[in-house]
Scaffold this active site. Structure first.
Site, PDB file in Angstrom:
ATOM      1  N   ALA A  18      24.467 -83.965  59.261  1.00  0.00           N
ATOM      2  CA  ALA A  18      24.387 -83.136  60.477  1.00  0.00           C
ATOM      3  C   ALA A  18      22.943 -82.379  60.731  1.00  0.00           C
ATOM      4  O   ALA A  18      22.290 -82.369  61.787  1.00  0.00           O
ATOM      5  CB  ALA A  18      25.708 -82.306  60.650  1.00  0.00           C
ATOM      6  N   GLY A  19      22.403 -81.759  59.474  1.00  0.00           N
ATOM      7  CA  GLY A  19      21.269 -80.890  59.417  1.00  0.00           C
ATOM      8  C   GLY A  19      20.035 -81.718  59.699  1.00  0.00           C
ATOM      9  O   GLY A  19      19.154 -81.378  60.217  1.00  0.00           O
ATOM     10  N   LYS A  20      20.086 -82.719  59.026  1.00  0.00           N
ATOM     11  CA  LYS A  20      19.028 -83.858  59.012  1.00  0.00           C
ATOM     12  C   LYS A  20      18.844 -84.312  60.468  1.00  0.00           C
ATOM     13  O   LYS A  20      17.722 -84.481  60.825  1.00  0.00           O
ATOM     14  CB  LYS A  20      18.996 -84.955  57.945  1.00  0.00           C
ATOM     15  CG  LYS A  20      18.703 -84.557  56.589  1.00  0.00           C
ATOM     16  CD  LYS A  20      18.694 -86.009  55.886  1.00  0.00           C
ATOM     17  CE  LYS A  20      18.228 -85.601  54.175  1.00  0.00           C
ATOM     18  NZ  LYS A  20      18.384 -86.754  53.260  1.00  0.00           N
ATOM     19  N   ASP A  47      24.710 -98.358  49.673  1.00  0.00           N
ATOM     20  CA  ASP A  47      24.380 -97.752  48.654  1.00  0.00           C
ATOM     21  C   ASP A  47      23.053 -97.734  48.283  1.00  0.00           C
ATOM     22  O   ASP A  47      22.260 -98.235  48.450  1.00  0.00           O
ATOM     23  CB  ASP A  47      24.807 -98.509  47.575  1.00  0.00           C
ATOM     24  CG  ASP A  47      26.468 -98.800  47.517  1.00  0.00           C
ATOM     25  OD1 ASP A  47      27.106 -97.798  47.854  1.00  0.00           O
ATOM     26  OD2 ASP A  47      26.971-100.031  46.943  1.00  0.00           O
ATOM     27  N   ASP A  76      14.805 -89.928  53.064  1.00  0.00           N
ATOM     28  CA  ASP A  76      15.342 -89.515  51.684  1.00  0.00           C
ATOM     29  C   ASP A  76      14.469 -88.648  51.367  1.00  0.00           C
ATOM     30  O   ASP A  76      13.253 -88.437  51.073  1.00  0.00           O
ATOM     31  CB  ASP A  76      15.445 -90.674  50.879  1.00  0.00           C
ATOM     32  CG  ASP A  76      16.405 -90.476  49.732  1.00  0.00           C
ATOM     33  OD1 ASP A  76      17.620 -90.458  50.123  1.00  0.00           O
ATOM     34  OD2 ASP A  76      16.065 -90.477  48.750  1.00  0.00           O
ATOM     35  N   SER A  77      15.020 -87.297  50.846  1.00  0.00           N
ATOM     36  CA  SER A  77      14.559 -85.995  50.412  1.00  0.00           C
ATOM     37  C   SER A  77      15.428 -85.256  49.367  1.00  0.00           C
ATOM     38  O   SER A  77      16.465 -85.881  49.062  1.00  0.00           O
ATOM     39  CB  SER A  77      14.353 -85.306  51.537  1.00  0.00           C
ATOM     40  OG  SER A  77      15.641 -84.834  52.222  1.00  0.00           O
ATOM     41  N   GLY A 159      21.410 -77.398  52.732  1.00  0.00           N
ATOM     42  CA  GLY A 159      21.109 -77.663  51.399  1.00  0.00           C
ATOM     43  C   GLY A 159      20.778 -76.757  50.501  1.00  0.00           C
ATOM     44  O   GLY A 159      21.168 -75.523  50.469  1.00  0.00           O
ATOM     45  N   HIS A 194       8.721 -80.207  54.220  1.00  0.00           N
ATOM     46  CA  HIS A 194       8.123 -81.427  53.594  1.00  0.00           C
ATOM     47  C   HIS A 194       8.625 -82.415  54.797  1.00  0.00           C
ATOM     48  O   HIS A 194       7.730 -83.517  54.875  1.00  0.00           O
ATOM     49  CB  HIS A 194       9.066 -81.786  52.343  1.00  0.00           C
ATOM     50  CG  HIS A 194      10.478 -81.323  52.555  1.00  0.00           C
ATOM     51  ND1 HIS A 194      10.979 -80.100  53.038  1.00  0.00           N
ATOM     52  CD2 HIS A 194      11.710 -82.284  52.334  1.00  0.00           C
ATOM     53  CE1 HIS A 194      12.321 -80.096  52.931  1.00  0.00           C
ATOM     54  NE2 HIS A 194      12.733 -81.286  52.747  1.00  0.00           N
TER      55      HIS A 194
END
Length: 210
Positions: A18-20, A47, A76-77, A159, A194
């Site tokens: 949800a944050g992303k 996966d 992807d972080s 996060g 970032h």
């Protein structure tokens, strides 16, 4: 990959985070892109078997593009800690466990640093953004932000944000507003986070203002 493509119309944001999702929708808003999430479409999470952030982002974007028939956008972080040999890195989300307990994950990082007697708390966030089209075409962009790890402060972001103090700031990502964290000065291209830095590169290549 031959040539660049311009992204327009509807796009799938390939995340169940949800944050992303909030951050990506806010970043895309000025460009008139209609964003729907993989979670809202009921798409399965593939996966993540890559060995680099960009590889995992591509896996997610291609899976969503294939399943939806729409261009898909994936991030992807992770947090890379120098004294932990780059950990948690690709496994940043996994350190939080299935319950997404990032308080526990931050405590684990602090514990691991103490065990090693680390004299430095240097770390950086990495974000790899990939746009994929249903025919397999992809565009990849990466951004980084460097800083220090501190005692967690603030309730903003998500996060590992509360423990990350970006260079040049006296507030953690957990204390910085969403607008300041991933806002972009489109005249200069300056951005803090970032993800925003990677997005600036993506926007310059694949987006146009309406």
């Amino acid at each position: 990959m031959s040539g660049h493509r311009i992204l327009s119309g509807r796009v799938v944001i390939a995340t169940h985070n949800a944050g992303k999702l909030v951050e990506m929708r806010e970043l895309l808003a000025p460009f008139g892109v209609d964003a729907v999430s993989a979670g809202e479409l009921g798409l399965a999470e593939p996966d993540e078997t890559g060995t680099m952030f960009a590889e995992n982002a591509a896996i997610k974007a291609l899976a969503a593009a294939t399943a939806s028939g729409l261009p898909a956008f994936a991030d992807d972080s992770g947090l890379c800690v120098n004294a932990l040999d780059g950990a948690p890195g690709l496994f940043s989300a996994r350190w939080a466990g299935p319950s997404k307990d990032f308080s526990g994950a931050m405590a684990r990082i602090a514990s691991e640093l103490d065990k090693r007697g680390a004299t430095t708390r240097r770390a950086h966030f990495v974000s790899a953004l990939v746009i994929a089209w249903p025919d397999g075409h992809t565009e990849t962009f990466e951004g980084r932000v460097f800083g220090e790890l501190v005692e967690p402060r603030g309730a903003s972001g998500f996060g590992y944000d509360p423990m990350f103090l970006p260079d040049g700031y006296d507030r953690t990502f957990g204390e910085i507003s969403s607008e300041e964290k991933h806002g972009v000065d489109w005249q200069t291209g300056d951005a803090l986070s970032h993800r925003a830095r990677a997005f600036v590169l993506l926007a310059q290549t694949c987006l146009r203002r309406p």
